[in-house]
Write a protein that holds these residues in place. Sequence first.
Motif: not given
Lengths: 341, 341
Positions: A261-272
Amino acid sequence: MTSTLLDTNTPNAQPTPSYADIQSIVADDFEIMDKQVFGSLNSKVQLVMSVSQHVINAGGKRMRPLITLLCARMFDDHPSQSAMHLAAITEMLHTATLVHDDVIDESGQRRGKPTANATWDNATAVLVGDYLIARAFNLLVGFQSLPLLQVFSDGTCDIAEGEVLQLQHQHNPEATETDYLNIIDGKTSRLFMMATQGAAILQGKTEYMPVLGNFGQHFGNAFQIIDDVLDYSGDSELMGKNLGDDLAEGKPTLPTIKALELLKQSNHEGYEQLRVAVQTGKTPNAAQLIELVRQSGALDYCKLRALEETKLAQQALESLPDNRYRHGLYQLTELASARLL
Amino acid sequence: MTSTLLDTNTPNAQPTPSYADIQSIVADDFEIMDKQVFGSLNSKVQLVMSVSQHVINAGGKRMRPLITLLCARMFDDHPSQSAMHLAAITEMLHTATLVHDDVIDESGQRRGKPTANATWDNATAVLVGDYLIARAFNLLVGFQSLPLLQVFSDGTCDIAEGEVLQLQHQHNPEATETDYLNIIDGKTSRLFMMATQGAAILQGKTEYMPVLGNFGQHFGNAFQIIDDVLDYSGDSELMGKNLGDDLAEGKPTLPTIKALELLKQSNHEGYEQLRVAVQTGKTPNAAQLIELVRQSGALDYCKLRALEETKLAQQALESLPDNRYRHGLYQLTELASARLL
């Protein structure tokens, strides 16, 4: 002595006692219970006995039966022998679920000791787990208490459903915190509730059932959230399992759910990367993924949630008879929290 | 219409009815029971529901619940709804054991339909099996009858023990007929006993418990011996499994146990071959080994033993109320025997 997260809010708090300290409050009962876990196995089949003894020997701290013993004494300083017996049955049920869990997770070790499926095979572990469930019910019938049977049979269904719900969400990166809470409510907290409510039924204190249910549920939730945080932050040698096991099994626990949830919110490249890891259970870059979860801030959120659950459990205790056994239960919740530090 | 082995001794015997004929004696009850097996599943977890429905759909003839329904009507022509409900629970317990058996035997098909472990995976099958056991107990508690719970919880332990004993003797060419009887007593006959005795408890006819126990045990023994003979002599397409499956799994069933005894007595060169096959479960020469068992005379012995057990079951029936439902139970034993021809 370890100090706890909770101490930060209570400047005069005493240091958290050790598990042995809490256990010593009901030392005699605990010893009787521990013998009864083994004594309750009376199979004529040698393989049933040797596997059951192995898994019970390899058991943990017997925290669930300790909860039952503390509850029983909290209600009556001279509880019936039944309380020790029920505590032993609680441990037997818990052991049965662990034996099947190890088959499911293909675990070779639990708490540093070889599992039943590793020592014998899956077939033996499945069937001896079945025996332990059946024997637990058989012993419960011996109490001749329909209310007790109701609580334990409802609860055992919920436990199995929680376990299946966990499977249903395996490899599901869309799992939510609500899904997670439904899973742990069944697979963990339900037995905590049964351990407390069973004691109340045996001691004739059914008026405390709702508050005990609250205590058990919140304590169970806190305990499981902490356990799941430790999978990302703990000392793997101390826990007898590897860091990142849940991720490698594609289990979306709260740390992963929140990190996604947090990585997606911050458009973090690690999300995927993390999403794919949950989806596939493939984690060649495990250390990097663990670090990603740690860095995301998800563990802080989980610790706060665990703290909330601990506090709710402790609030529930305030409606129960105030004595050293109740205090023992309070200390248990503190001790569980302390594992976070 | 098939004639039976038993007919040879009773010149005026009527032809054995079909299973549908016997079922039609309690057609309405059967229909209600069949719906209740599904209706009793009320999990909020979607995966629990879909797997449970799959395995109950893939179920067999519902012979155990039919026994319960016939017993209940035998005692009271207008039995309570409870009888149908108990019959449904008996089927649920039976299904649970089959789901775990299929995991253990790594079976991909049962009665020509894909198993739960093949359709989903072992983990799902183990946990849904656990749910079915837990749910069966949960529903049993609903009857508020401690004697019923005693019979069913004792019985479920015995079933699990029988299954483990079978594992203990897997690959053991020294297993004896007594070992075999202990195994099938648990894994098969015990549920037949529970199916009959449960009906007596619900109908308040507990004076018939011992005779029903006898009936269930001997009928169960006969049924299992016949099943094990069919593994060497049956029509594999009809049975939905392969001939020689037991041997390939290293299970010393009565045909193998007796064949080993007879081959050893006659110093037959095949003795060593069969002994090694049981010990290793390796049967590259399966057809030859099956022929060896057939030629040994072991199957004739097994058929005689099945006949003895059938007659003991039928003798037990004579002490029960004489009506068409009792006759239905008699016909069921005849039908089971007929599978031998």
